[in-house]
Design a protein around this motif. Structure first.
Motif, PDB file in Angstrom:
ATOM      1  N   LEU A 113      -5.739   3.350   6.888  1.00  0.00           N
ATOM      2  CA  LEU A 113      -6.257   1.811   6.957  1.00  0.00           C
ATOM      3  C   LEU A 113      -5.969   1.757   8.607  1.00  0.00           C
ATOM      4  CD1 LEU A 113      -7.320  -0.763   6.465  1.00  0.00           C
ATOM      5  CD2 LEU A 113      -5.202  -1.737   5.868  1.00  0.00           C
ATOM      6  N   ASN A 169      -0.075   6.672   2.651  1.00  0.00           N
ATOM      7  CA  ASN A 169      -1.365   7.314   3.174  1.00  0.00           C
ATOM      8  C   ASN A 169      -2.325   6.424   3.401  1.00  0.00           C
ATOM      9  OD1 ASN A 169      -0.563  10.111   3.763  1.00  0.00           O
ATOM     10  ND2 ASN A 169      -0.918  10.714   1.746  1.00  0.00           N
ATOM     11  N   ASP A 170      -2.308   5.566   2.114  1.00  0.00           N
ATOM     12  CA  ASP A 170      -3.589   4.253   2.133  1.00  0.00           C
ATOM     13  C   ASP A 170      -3.377   3.438   3.417  1.00  0.00           C
ATOM     14  OD1 ASP A 170      -4.568   5.491   0.032  1.00  0.00           O
ATOM     15  OD2 ASP A 170      -3.353   3.946  -1.382  1.00  0.00           O
ATOM     16  N   TYR A 171      -1.833   3.264   3.737  1.00  0.00           N
ATOM     17  CA  TYR A 171      -1.594   2.250   5.079  1.00  0.00           C
ATOM     18  C   TYR A 171      -2.246   3.006   6.336  1.00  0.00           C
ATOM     19  CZ  TYR A 171       0.912  -0.204   8.330  1.00  0.00           C
ATOM     20  OH  TYR A 171       1.081  -1.200   9.431  1.00  0.00           O
ATOM     21  N   LEU A 187       0.845  -1.168   0.064  1.00  0.00           N
ATOM     22  CA  LEU A 187      -0.064   0.043  -0.028  1.00  0.00           C
ATOM     23  C   LEU A 187       0.754   1.202  -0.106  1.00  0.00           C
ATOM     24  CD1 LEU A 187      -2.795  -1.074   2.557  1.00  0.00           C
ATOM     25  CD2 LEU A 187      -2.888  -0.989   0.311  1.00  0.00           C
ATOM     26  N   ARG A 188       0.262   2.423  -0.507  1.00  0.00           N
ATOM     27  CA  ARG A 188       0.949   3.471  -0.491  1.00  0.00           C
ATOM     28  C   ARG A 188       0.826   4.046   0.978  1.00  0.00           C
ATOM     29  NH1 ARG A 188      -2.189   7.110  -4.717  1.00  0.00           N
ATOM     30  NH2 ARG A 188      -3.618   5.333  -4.654  1.00  0.00           N
TER      31      ARG A 188
END
Length: 67
Positions: free
Chosen positions: A23, A18-20, A15-16
């Motif tokens: 999450l 920011n996505d991580y 994941l990128r």
């Protein structure tokens, strides 16, 4: 809470950042929302989790949006 983070840790490379981070923040909100008195306490706990994972903290408005 830590068991959830260990499972998600496997996906960190996929994941990128920011996505991580988002999450992890969502998982923390889900786990802490019933055990806190107000959104400010939830904001502090979520950001403590993010900082312990060496991620940037989220804003208070992020917490308000998802609670």
């Amino acid at each position: 809470m830590t068991a959830d983070l260990k499972v998600i840790e496997k996906f960190r490379a996929a994941l990128r950042e920011n996505d991580y981070r988002f999450l992890i923040a969502h998982i923390a909100i889900f786990n802490f929302k019933d055990g806190v008195k107000n959104k400010t306490d939830l904001y502090k706990k979520v950001n403590d989790v993010l900082l312990s994972q060496q991620l940037k903290p989220v804003s208070y408005s992020f917490i308000k949006k998802y609670v």
